[in-house]
Design a protein around this motif. Structure first.
Motif, mmCIF file in Angstrom:
data_model
loop_
_atom_site.group_PDB
_atom_site.id
_atom_site.type_symbol
_atom_site.label_atom_id
_atom_site.label_comp_id
_atom_site.label_asym_id
_atom_site.label_seq_id
_atom_site.Cartn_x
_atom_site.Cartn_y
_atom_site.Cartn_z
ATOM 1 N N MET A 37 0.826 -1.206 0.000
ATOM 2 C CA MET A 37 0.000 0.000 0.000
ATOM 3 C C MET A 37 0.863 1.260 0.000
ATOM 4 O O MET A 37 0.558 2.229 -0.692
ATOM 5 C CB MET A 37 -0.946 0.005 1.206
ATOM 6 N N THR A 38 1.960 1.230 0.747
ATOM 7 C CA THR A 38 2.863 2.379 0.782
ATOM 8 C C THR A 38 3.469 2.622 -0.589
ATOM 9 O O THR A 38 3.540 3.767 -1.062
ATOM 10 C CB THR A 38 3.972 2.159 1.830
ATOM 11 N N ILE A 39 3.892 1.563 -1.250
ATOM 12 C CA ILE A 39 4.467 1.688 -2.596
ATOM 13 C C ILE A 39 3.454 2.283 -3.559
ATOM 14 O O ILE A 39 3.772 3.186 -4.343
ATOM 15 C CB ILE A 39 4.977 0.318 -3.099
ATOM 16 N N LEU A 40 2.214 1.806 -3.513
ATOM 17 C CA LEU A 40 1.185 2.339 -4.405
ATOM 18 C C LEU A 40 0.887 3.803 -4.122
ATOM 19 O O LEU A 40 0.719 4.606 -5.045
ATOM 20 C CB LEU A 40 -0.090 1.499 -4.306
ATOM 21 N N GLN A 41 0.827 4.182 -2.854
ATOM 22 C CA GLN A 41 0.579 5.588 -2.503
ATOM 23 C C GLN A 41 1.713 6.485 -2.986
ATOM 24 O O GLN A 41 1.467 7.568 -3.541
ATOM 25 C CB GLN A 41 0.408 5.733 -0.991
ATOM 26 N N LEU A 42 2.947 6.048 -2.785
ATOM 27 C CA LEU A 42 4.091 6.838 -3.247
ATOM 28 C C LEU A 42 4.119 6.933 -4.767
ATOM 29 O O LEU A 42 4.441 7.983 -5.328
ATOM 30 C CB LEU A 42 5.397 6.241 -2.719
ATOM 31 N N SER A 43 3.764 5.845 -5.443
ATOM 32 C CA SER A 43 3.714 5.857 -6.910
ATOM 33 C C SER A 43 2.657 6.825 -7.417
ATOM 34 O O SER A 43 2.909 7.599 -8.345
ATOM 35 C CB SER A 43 3.432 4.454 -7.445
ATOM 36 N N ARG A 44 1.472 6.777 -6.817
ATOM 37 C CA ARG A 44 0.406 7.704 -7.218
ATOM 38 C C ARG A 44 0.857 9.157 -7.040
ATOM 39 O O ARG A 44 0.637 9.994 -7.912
ATOM 40 C CB ARG A 44 -0.852 7.451 -6.400
ATOM 41 N N ARG A 45 1.464 9.437 -5.914
ATOM 42 C CA ARG A 45 1.924 10.802 -5.653
ATOM 43 C C ARG A 45 2.975 11.237 -6.666
ATOM 44 O O ARG A 45 2.920 12.356 -7.188
ATOM 45 C CB ARG A 45 2.477 10.905 -4.226
ATOM 46 N N LEU A 63 -0.410 4.299 -13.490
ATOM 47 C CA LEU A 63 0.047 3.444 -12.400
ATOM 48 C C LEU A 63 0.106 1.984 -12.851
ATOM 49 O O LEU A 63 1.101 1.288 -12.628
ATOM 50 C CB LEU A 63 -0.883 3.588 -11.193
ATOM 51 N N LEU A 64 -0.952 1.539 -13.512
ATOM 52 C CA LEU A 64 -0.965 0.169 -14.032
ATOM 53 C C LEU A 64 0.145 -0.054 -15.051
ATOM 54 O O LEU A 64 0.812 -1.097 -15.046
ATOM 55 C CB LEU A 64 -2.324 -0.146 -14.670
ATOM 56 N N GLU A 65 0.340 0.916 -15.911
ATOM 57 C CA GLU A 65 1.387 0.796 -16.928
ATOM 58 C C GLU A 65 2.762 0.655 -16.283
ATOM 59 O O GLU A 65 3.543 -0.223 -16.667
ATOM 60 C CB GLU A 65 1.368 2.020 -17.846
ATOM 61 N N TYR A 66 3.056 1.482 -15.310
ATOM 62 C CA TYR A 66 4.366 1.452 -14.667
ATOM 63 C C TYR A 66 4.592 0.182 -13.862
ATOM 64 O O TYR A 66 5.691 -0.365 -13.835
ATOM 65 C CB TYR A 66 4.555 2.665 -13.753
ATOM 66 N N HIS A 67 3.553 -0.305 -13.206
ATOM 67 C CA HIS A 67 3.722 -1.450 -12.309
ATOM 68 C C HIS A 67 3.445 -2.801 -12.968
ATOM 69 O O HIS A 67 4.055 -3.802 -12.583
ATOM 70 C CB HIS A 67 2.835 -1.300 -11.071
ATOM 71 N N TYR A 68 2.511 -2.821 -13.922
ATOM 72 C CA TYR A 68 2.071 -4.104 -14.470
ATOM 73 C C TYR A 68 2.177 -4.221 -15.983
ATOM 74 O O TYR A 68 1.857 -5.254 -16.540
ATOM 75 C CB TYR A 68 0.631 -4.387 -14.029
ATOM 76 N N GLY A 69 2.575 -3.161 -16.652
ATOM 77 C CA GLY A 69 2.791 -3.221 -18.090
ATOM 78 C C GLY A 69 1.739 -2.484 -18.901
ATOM 79 O O GLY A 69 0.627 -2.213 -18.443
ATOM 80 N N GLU A 70 2.146 -2.170 -20.121
ATOM 81 C CA GLU A 70 1.305 -1.374 -21.014
ATOM 82 C C GLU A 70 0.038 -2.110 -21.429
ATOM 83 O O GLU A 70 -1.026 -1.507 -21.535
ATOM 84 C CB GLU A 70 2.119 -0.996 -22.256
ATOM 85 N N GLU A 71 0.139 -3.429 -21.652
ATOM 86 C CA GLU A 71 -1.028 -4.191 -22.104
ATOM 87 C C GLU A 71 -2.170 -4.122 -21.091
ATOM 88 O O GLU A 71 -3.322 -3.862 -21.449
ATOM 89 C CB GLU A 71 -0.657 -5.651 -22.349
#
Length: 85
Positions: A37-45, A63-71
């Motif tokens: 959750m901390t990683i996701l919050q920092l990424s969003r910010r 966020l999805l693109e950076y963490h899980y890919g463009e597809e």
């Protein structure tokens, strides 16, 4: 002597590892969830700081693109478009 990749002193690291080994599965999952959750919050910010004009949906796609890919991000964007109609 083993290679140490941590900036933590070896005796402190040994205590941390011991505590992790003693922790229940529920506690380990709780810690993992908290870190995620901390990683996701920092990424969003960071995304919003770098792209201040993004809508909430655009930010979530980034966020999805950076963490899980463009597809996955493209599939999510398509889903959002379909549900908005």
């Amino acid at each position: 002597m083993p290679i140490q990749f941590s900036d933590t002193r070896p005796e402190v690291e040994a205590i941390q590892i011991s505590l992790l080994r003693q922790a229940s599965v529920a506690k380990k999952i709780s810690v993992l969830r908290s870190l995620s959750m901390t990683i996701l919050q920092l990424s969003r910010r960071a995304i919003m700081r770098a792209n201040p004009g993004l809508t909430e949906h655009e930010m979530e796609c980034k966020l999805l693109e950076y963490h899980y890919g463009e597809e996955l991000a493209e599939r999510f964007a398509t889903y959002l478009e379909k549900t908005a109609q």
